[in-house]
Structure formats: structure tokens, C-alpha cells
Design a protein around this motif. Structure first.
Motif: not given
Length: 161
Positions: A116-120
Motif C-alpha cells: 500500500p501507498f508505494m508510488p510506482h
């Protein structure tokens, strides 16, 4: 140690999943009838196979994500959702980390978990063929688009084969 599945004995109430006739039945989304009214970002076309958009599902989204040849998504994350992906066809790359300085490459048959919440940034490495992912998220297909980055800011992107 074997897992204890005894807590999954037929207990509980699944009536919230009942259809208009009051029956709880499997819901099929027919090929070609998948809705596209789900979270989107440029460069990634997402269609929903199972999700709250068109089934009684409340805590899962399962769909297909496609990237055209040589294309990449805008930077984004999926909020609180845990994401599981499977490369159905093509060659993929996911950029992540500080200023998207890190990446992993995947091929057909590879699986990935994105926290969750991991920019990619999701990328199709192939300049000639589409990339297709099967993707599942809990609780829903959350897509939070972030400011764009230049191709030249993504290490090894412009030099890929």
C-alpha cells in the motif's frame, strides 16, 4: 505446521451478497462485458472482472491492466490497497523508490506484490507488443495519480531493448 481452517466451518451470514431474488449465487462477468468504470491512469487501461462496480464484492478488486507497446503509466499509488499482479503476456518493469531510481523487471508468468501507498510507474518494456497484467487489490481498485516524471528521469528507460 498445518494451518487451522476450522474457523471456516459453515458459519456466518453471506446474505449481504444475495441477488434481487434473495439467492446467494456466483456472479460471472462475461468476456467483453467488463466495465471500465474503475480507477485509471494514463498509460494503463484497467477493466474490472470482479469488483464493487458490477458485483456484490466488497473487499476485493480483480481485473486486467494493459499497457500498449513501449508505453508506461504515470507515477501513481494504490492508497491503502494491497496489490497482487501477474504478467499474463509481455515484459514489464516497475519503477519505485526515491525519485523512482529503482526498478524490477518481470516476464510472462511472474508475480508481484506492491505494498500500500508505494508510488510506482508500471512500464511495458517491449516497443512492439502490448503488456497485459492480471491484477487484484484489496479492498478496491484505488488509483492515486501523481505528478508526471520525464522519461529521462527513469534510469535505463530510454535505452531499453
Amino acid at each position: 505446521m498445518e494451518p487451522d481452517f476450522s474457523k471456516y466451518v459453515l458459519e456466518g451470514d453471506n446474505s449481504v451478497y444475495a441477488n434481487a431474488s434473495g439467492l446467494v449465487v456466483p456472479v460471472v462477468t462475461r468476456a467483453g462485458a467488463e466495465p471500465g468504470n474503475t480507477g485509471q491512469s494514463d498509460g494503463a487501461v484497467r477493466i474490472s472482472g470482479v469488483g464493487p462496480q458490477h458485483t456484490p464484492a466488497r473487499r476485493i478488486w480483480f481485473g486486467k491492466v494493459s499497457n500498449e507497446a513501449g508505453y508506461r503509466s504515470v507515477p501513481h499509488h494504490h492508497g491503502e490497497a494491497e496489490t497482487g499482479g501477474y504478467v499474463l503476456s509481455g515484459r514489464a518493469r516497475i519503477y519505485f523508490g526515491e525519485r523512482f531510481a529503482d526498478y524490477i523487471d518481470m516476464a510472462e508468468g511472474d508475480w508481484v506484490f506492491v505494498p500500500p501507498f508505494m508510488p510506482h510507474v508500471e512500464c511495458n518494456l517491449d516497443r512492439n507488443h502490448p503488456l497485459t497484467w492480471m491484477t487484484t487489490r484489496t479492498p478496491e481498485n484505488i488509483v492515486v495519480n501523481l505528478p508526471q516524471v520525464a522519461d529521462t528521469d527513469l534510469r535505463d528507460w530510454t535505452e531499453r531493448n
